[in-house]
Write a protein that holds these residues in place. Sequence first.
Motif, short mmCIF file in Angstrom:
data_model
loop_
_atom_site.label_atom_id
_atom_site.label_comp_id
_atom_site.label_asym_id
_atom_site.label_seq_id
_atom_site.Cartn_x
_atom_site.Cartn_y
_atom_site.Cartn_z
N THR A 1 -4.24 5.74 1.31
CA THR A 1 -4.66 4.56 2.90
C THR A 1 -3.58 4.75 3.68
O THR A 1 -1.96 4.44 3.46
N CYS A 2 -3.60 3.70 4.64
CA CYS A 2 -2.39 2.92 5.17
C CYS A 2 -1.77 1.98 4.74
O CYS A 2 -1.86 0.96 3.98
N HIS A 3 -0.08 2.22 4.72
CA HIS A 3 0.88 1.94 3.86
C HIS A 3 1.13 0.23 4.76
O HIS A 3 1.95 -0.67 4.19
N LEU B 1 10.22 8.81 2.82
CA LEU B 1 9.90 7.69 1.78
C LEU B 1 8.26 7.79 1.50
O LEU B 1 7.20 7.42 2.30
N PRO B 2 7.68 8.22 0.19
CA PRO B 2 6.49 8.06 -0.14
C PRO B 2 5.48 6.43 -0.44
O PRO B 2 4.46 6.05 -0.37
N ARG B 3 6.34 5.59 -0.84
CA ARG B 3 6.18 4.21 -1.20
C ARG B 3 7.00 3.41 -0.31
O ARG B 3 8.02 2.58 -1.24
N PRO B 4 6.86 3.55 0.91
CA PRO B 4 8.03 2.83 2.16
C PRO B 4 8.44 1.40 1.14
O PRO B 4 9.61 0.67 1.13
N ILE B 5 6.47 0.56 1.58
CA ILE B 5 6.76 -0.81 0.67
C ILE B 5 7.95 -1.56 -0.29
O ILE B 5 8.95 -2.47 -0.55
N GLN B 6 8.02 -0.49 -1.39
CA GLN B 6 8.88 -0.93 -2.36
C GLN B 6 9.84 -0.37 -1.87
O GLN B 6 10.69 -1.36 -2.55
N ASP B 7 10.17 0.42 -1.27
CA ASP B 7 11.55 1.27 -1.04
C ASP B 7 12.01 -0.46 -0.53
O ASP B 7 13.58 -0.24 -0.38
N PHE B 8 11.99 -0.71 0.78
CA PHE B 8 12.40 -1.86 1.62
C PHE B 8 12.63 -3.18 0.80
O PHE B 8 12.93 -3.61 1.51
N ARG B 9 11.60 -3.38 -0.26
CA ARG B 9 11.76 -4.59 -0.51
C ARG B 9 12.87 -4.82 -1.68
O ARG B 9 14.00 -5.62 -1.15
#
Length: 365
Positions: free
Chosen positions: A69-71, A234-242
Motif C-alpha cells: 500500500t502507499c508508503h 529503497l523498498p522500505r523508505p520510512i525505515q531507511d529515512f528514520r
Amino acid sequence: MVSAKQMISRVVYGSRYDKVPWEQRIYVRPGERIAREIQWRMRLRRAPVITLEDYRKRTDLGEIEEFVTCHMCGDTRQQPLFEPTGGKGKKWTYRVVRCPACGFLYRNPNIRPERLGDLYSNNYSGFLTGNYAAGRQRRYRLTMDAFSPVFDSGYDGERQRRLLDFGCGAGLFLELAEQRGFDALGIDLSPDSVAEANRRLTRAKAYHGTPAEVPEIAEGGFDVITLWSVLAHLPRPIQDFRQFRSLLAPGGVLLILTVNAASLQLKTVGSKWNGFTKNHLMFYSAETMPALLRRTGFAGVAFAPFYGDTIEAGTTKLSEPLRRRLRQSVRAGNGGNMLRALAFADDEAIERWGAGLEVRRLHES
C-alpha cells in the motif's frame, strides 16, 4: 519515414525545433508544457481507482514480489497508470500505480526487501563504471553547486566534516568528497562495487553491508549524508529515512538526487519514460517527498530545479532564448527529469544552510 505525430508537430510548429533534442524540445516549444499538463490531468481522470482486493484479483504476483500500500499515507486504494517494459525481447515488465489520496507513484506488486538483490547483476560495478558512469561526476558537481555552500569545503574551521554516501557504488562521488576535504565514508550492498570504490579512493573508505553492521557508520554524527540515484531503489523508505535521521549530527543535512515523478517527460511518454528502469521501485516528486521527510523527523526541505546537465554546464547547443524558455518551463512545475532535494535535520541545519534556498518547513514551530 515521418510518423503521424511528427506530421502533426510539423503542422503546428514547422521545422524550427527539429534539431532540438526531444528531451529539451518538450520544454521549449510554445504551449507544449501546458498541453502536456492537460494530457496528464486527463490521464488521471480516465484511470479508474479500485480497491486493493480488486487489484490483487486482476494482477499477477511474481515469485519475488508482494502487494503493498502507499508508503507515504497508508491509503490502500490503487490507481493503475503504467506498465513499463524493457530489455531485449521485453525481458522485464512491471506495473506502476498512483495513490489517489496523496499522488505517490510506486511499483505494485513491489519487490520483497529480502529479494532486492535479485534485481542486480553479479558484476554491478561494471555497469557503474561503464556507460552509466559517463558524466556522473559532472552531474554530482552541478548538484553540489546548486546547494552551495553545503559542499564547498569538507572543513568547518579546523574540524573535518563527516560525510556518508549511502549506496556509494564504485566510489565516483566519494572520490569528489575526499578531494574537497570531507572525512568521507560510503556503504553499498554490492561487494564488487565496494572493492572497486576502495581501489579508486585514497583517504575515503567504502564498506559492504548496512549502516548497522559497520561500527564506524553506526556511531552516526554525520554532517552530510548523500543519496545519489538511490531513493528509487529503497523498498522500505520510512525505515531507511528514520535511520538516516538518526545518523545525522545536529545541523546535519541529507542530499537526494532521484528521478522526478513530476517530470514533463513522464507526462509526455508515460510507460516509456526512462525513469522506469528494471530496478526502480518508487517515484517521488516535490509534492510527495515532503511526506516521507516529515514522517521521519526532518525539519525542512529545499528543492533545486534540474534543467539538464548540458544546460547547467553551459555546453548545450540551444540558443540563449531557448535556454531561458527551458528554465522557465522547468521552474513552472519543477518538471525536470531529475529531482534534487536538500533535507534539513533540524532548525539549526536550516539556519546554517538554508540561506538563499526556498526552504519548506515540515513541522509547525
